[in-house]
Write a protein that holds these residues in place. Structure first.
Motif, PDB file in Angstrom:
ATOM      1  N   LYS A  28     -11.571   1.146  21.183  1.00  0.00           N
ATOM      2  CA  LYS A  28     -12.221   1.626  22.414  1.00  0.00           C
ATOM      3  C   LYS A  28     -11.641   0.977  23.660  1.00  0.00           C
ATOM      4  N   SER A  29     -11.430  -0.334  23.604  1.00  0.00           N
ATOM      5  CA  SER A  29     -10.892  -1.061  24.754  1.00  0.00           C
ATOM      6  C   SER A  29      -9.453  -0.645  25.046  1.00  0.00           C
ATOM      7  N   ILE A  30      -8.655  -0.499  23.958  1.00  0.00           N
ATOM      8  CA  ILE A  30      -7.248  -0.122  24.145  1.00  0.00           C
ATOM      9  C   ILE A  30      -7.143   1.259  24.772  1.00  0.00           C
ATOM     10  N   VAL A  31      -7.915   2.209  24.220  1.00  0.00           N
ATOM     11  CA  VAL A  31      -7.888   3.585  24.744  1.00  0.00           C
ATOM     12  C   VAL A  31      -8.377   3.619  26.186  1.00  0.00           C
ATOM     13  N   SER A  32      -9.429   2.832  26.451  1.00  0.00           N
ATOM     14  CA  SER A  32      -9.985   2.802  27.809  1.00  0.00           C
ATOM     15  C   SER A  32      -8.945   2.350  28.823  1.00  0.00           C
ATOM     16  N   GLN A  33      -8.173   1.324  28.495  1.00  0.00           N
ATOM     17  CA  GLN A  33      -7.160   0.810  29.413  1.00  0.00           C
ATOM     18  C   GLN A  33      -6.012   1.794  29.615  1.00  0.00           C
ATOM     19  N   ALA A  36      -7.244   4.568  31.791  1.00  0.00           N
ATOM     20  CA  ALA A  36      -7.321   4.116  33.187  1.00  0.00           C
ATOM     21  C   ALA A  36      -5.987   4.309  33.889  1.00  0.00           C
ATOM     22  N   LEU A  37      -4.901   4.073  33.156  1.00  0.00           N
ATOM     23  CA  LEU A  37      -3.572   4.294  33.734  1.00  0.00           C
ATOM     24  C   LEU A  37      -3.363   5.781  34.055  1.00  0.00           C
ATOM     25  N   GLU A  38      -3.854   6.626  33.148  1.00  0.00           N
ATOM     26  CA  GLU A  38      -3.725   8.066  33.364  1.00  0.00           C
ATOM     27  C   GLU A  38      -4.563   8.541  34.565  1.00  0.00           C
ATOM     28  N   LYS A  39      -5.621   7.787  34.866  1.00  0.00           N
ATOM     29  CA  LYS A  39      -6.526   8.188  35.952  1.00  0.00           C
ATOM     30  C   LYS A  39      -6.035   7.790  37.344  1.00  0.00           C
ATOM     31  N   GLN A  40      -4.986   7.036  37.432  1.00  0.00           N
ATOM     32  CA  GLN A  40      -4.515   6.590  38.743  1.00  0.00           C
ATOM     33  C   GLN A  40      -4.187   7.745  39.686  1.00  0.00           C
ATOM     34  N   PRO A  41      -3.543   8.814  39.232  1.00  0.00           N
ATOM     35  CA  PRO A  41      -3.319   9.960  40.136  1.00  0.00           C
ATOM     36  C   PRO A  41      -4.637  10.591  40.606  1.00  0.00           C
ATOM     37  N   LEU A  42      -5.653  10.581  39.735  1.00  0.00           N
ATOM     38  CA  LEU A  42      -6.950  11.148  40.097  1.00  0.00           C
ATOM     39  C   LEU A  42      -7.590  10.362  41.234  1.00  0.00           C
ATOM     40  N   THR A  43      -7.491   9.036  41.162  1.00  0.00           N
ATOM     41  CA  THR A  43      -8.052   8.192  42.229  1.00  0.00           C
ATOM     42  C   THR A  43      -7.410   8.518  43.576  1.00  0.00           C
ATOM     43  N   LYS A  44      -6.104   8.704  43.533  1.00  0.00           N
ATOM     44  CA  LYS A  44      -5.382   9.051  44.765  1.00  0.00           C
ATOM     45  C   LYS A  44      -5.853  10.395  45.311  1.00  0.00           C
ATOM     46  N   GLU A 440      -8.349  17.429  33.095  1.00  0.00           N
ATOM     47  CA  GLU A 440      -8.077  18.095  31.820  1.00  0.00           C
ATOM     48  C   GLU A 440      -7.019  17.332  31.023  1.00  0.00           C
ATOM     49  N   LYS A 441      -5.979  16.851  31.734  1.00  0.00           N
ATOM     50  CA  LYS A 441      -4.941  16.074  31.083  1.00  0.00           C
ATOM     51  C   LYS A 441      -5.519  14.777  30.525  1.00  0.00           C
ATOM     52  N   ILE A 442      -6.357  14.116  31.319  1.00  0.00           N
ATOM     53  CA  ILE A 442      -6.972  12.859  30.882  1.00  0.00           C
ATOM     54  C   ILE A 442      -7.791  13.093  29.619  1.00  0.00           C
TER      55      ILE A 442
END
Length: 482
Positions: A28-33, A36-44, A440-442
């Motif tokens: 769970k922790s590994i997948v979560s991290q 999070a990297l994949e979500k960086q474009p979403l934050t922007k 959707e990608k995330i």
């Protein structure tokens, strides 16, 4: 145990039992991290969306302030503002005055000698128990004019109103029937020590709005003190009167009401009391209306200037920029507004606002020199022309007319604000679609990672079991060898 056996055991222990590997793997922790990297474009994208939404709000606020500026410019370009007049009376408790816009400045005296009155009528006291019927018949009311207590002329084209009275009707019921008949009079009943009285009063003041009351008594005698005719026998009347006044001490004027309209062109006088001496009435240009309109325009312009100045500024010391800093449309709007202020007007002795005491300060706000403005307003129509003259030329028209024309264009359904709002909302819509694609990608990536690391966890669990078995066998092998 020989050296080779010991080396194999240490290798297996180091490889298979390293910390963090095996069935205790924190998937769970590994997948979560990784997610999070994949979500960086979403934050922007979310930051960009928030910025666009804030810009939409900012332009909405600017639009509202431009609308206020448009209204203020419209007031200054209206002839009504520049035609405003004020009136004063030296004895306003006795006679007041008002004037329509554009009335020429003047002064005159007025003295009220008679106040307008409505005709009033009172029957003789009816010494009967309250509520007793008077007798049947007809009460007839005719509107007209009394020239003396005995001469009455009916109003041409106005027929008498007949009110049928039943033999069982009381005075109160008769009054109610008269009020319902719309006969031009109002009726009420007075109770005093002597008995009941029927009171009538014209609904309008003035000599031409008097009335005559007659009775047709069912007993055949229409003017005695019995039956219905008691309403006219012994009655008293106060006749209607026109209001009268004297203008400039020698010119008599009259009015059916206490309001004298256009006795002096454009001026209305309202009589309140009979006067023993004349009052001075003055009509003058109302500079207060003009000054208020100019100050509202200045305040409206400053509000627009301040929001644009704040939104487009850049502070090099803090390296911070306003929300609309670098926005070409906002900067263009700011320049256009200042350009109108700096343009000149023809057809007036004053060509710019600075000529009448309205100057631009550091930062773009306007300030008013009230002394200079008052002096300019006293000079005639030139200030009016500075603001509202129409030269059929947008470059040389009055200042207020220029601002009104410009703001109407900005606020039009296909104007600046409509186009800007549509552009920003399109950007927001595209951003929303981009966010949806990223989400959707995330979701897909997260599902893939969960599958892979779950499978890895299963494999590591098997390796752990194998590790335990080999360790056990090595131990037994060492014991046997020993």
């Amino acid at each position: 145990m020989d050296v080779d056996s010991l080396a194999v055991q240490e290798f297996l222990m180091a490889t298979i039992s390293s910390p963090g590997i095996g069935s205790g793997l924190d998937v769970k922790s590994i997948v979560s991290q990784l997610v999070a990297l994949e979500k960086q474009p979403l934050t922007k994208l979310q930051v960009q969306a928030a910025t666009v939404s804030t810009r939409i709000s900012a332009f909405g606020q600017i639009k509202s302030l431009i609308s206020t500026l448009s209204d203020a410019a419209g007031t200054l370009s209206s002839l009504t503002t520049w035609n405003a007049v004020s009136t004063t009376s030296s004895n306003a408790t006795a006679v007041s005055a008002s004037a329509i816009g554009g009335t020429a400045s003047n002064s005159f005296s007025a003295q009220v000698t008679v106040l307008a009155k409505a005709q009033s009528y009172a029957s003789a006291a009816l010494p009967l128990p309250t509520g007793t019927a008077l007798g049947g018949g007809t009460v007839s009311i005719q509107l007209g004019k009394w020239t003396n207590p005995t001469t009455f002329a009916a109003t041409a084209g106005v027929a008498a109103v007949d009110v049928t009275v039943l033999a069982t009707d009381s005075v109160t019921e008769i009054a109610s029937k008269i009020n319902s008949a719309s006969a031009g009079v109002s009726a009420t009943v007075l109770n005093d020590a002597a008995g009941e009285r029927l009171l009538l009063r014209s609904t309008s003041t003035g000599e031409s709005f008097g009335f005559s009351l007659s009775v047709t008594d069912s007993d055949g005698v229409h003017d005695d003190a019995t039956g219905l005719s008691r309403l006219v026998s012994g009655a008293s009347t106060q006749y209607a009167a026109n209001a009268a006044a004297t203008i400039n001490g020698s010119i008599p004027v009259t009015s059916a009401t206490n309001t004298f309209t256009n006795v002096i062109s454009g001026v209305t006088l309202t009589a309140k009391e009979v006067m023993t001496s004349a009052a001075e009435i003055t009509v003058a240009q109302d500079q207060g209306v003009m000054t208020t309109a100019i100050n509202k325009f200045v305040s409206a312009y400053n509000a627009v200037n301040q929001i644009l100045e704040e939104a487009t500024k850049y502070d090099p010391a803090t390296k911070s920029a306003g929300l609309l800093q670098g926005d070409a449309t906002a900067i263009g709007l700011q320049r256009a507004l200042r350009g109108i202020l700096q343009s000149s007007t023809t057809g007036s002795a004053y060509t710019r606002l600075a000529d009448i005491g309205i100057t631009q300060q550091l930062g773009g706000d306007l300030a008013v020199d009230n002394t200079k403005l008052t002096s300019a307003l006293n000079s005639g129509d030139d200030v009016r022309n500075l603001f509202r003259i129409d030269n059929n030329n947008e470059l040389t028209n009055g200042v207020a007319r220029k601002f009104k024309t410009f703001s109407v264009g900005l606020l039009a359904t296909d104007g600046f604000f409509s186009s800007k709002d549509a552009s920003l909302k399109r950007s927001l819509d595209l951003n929303s679609k981009d966010q949806q694609r990223v989400n959707e990608k995330i979701t897909r990536v997260e599902a893939q990672l969960n599958r892979r690391y779950s499978a890895l966890d299963v494999q590591l669990s098997s390796l752990n079991a194998l590790n335990a078995y080999i360790t056990q066998q090595v131990t037994q092998w060492n014991k046997s060898t020993a």
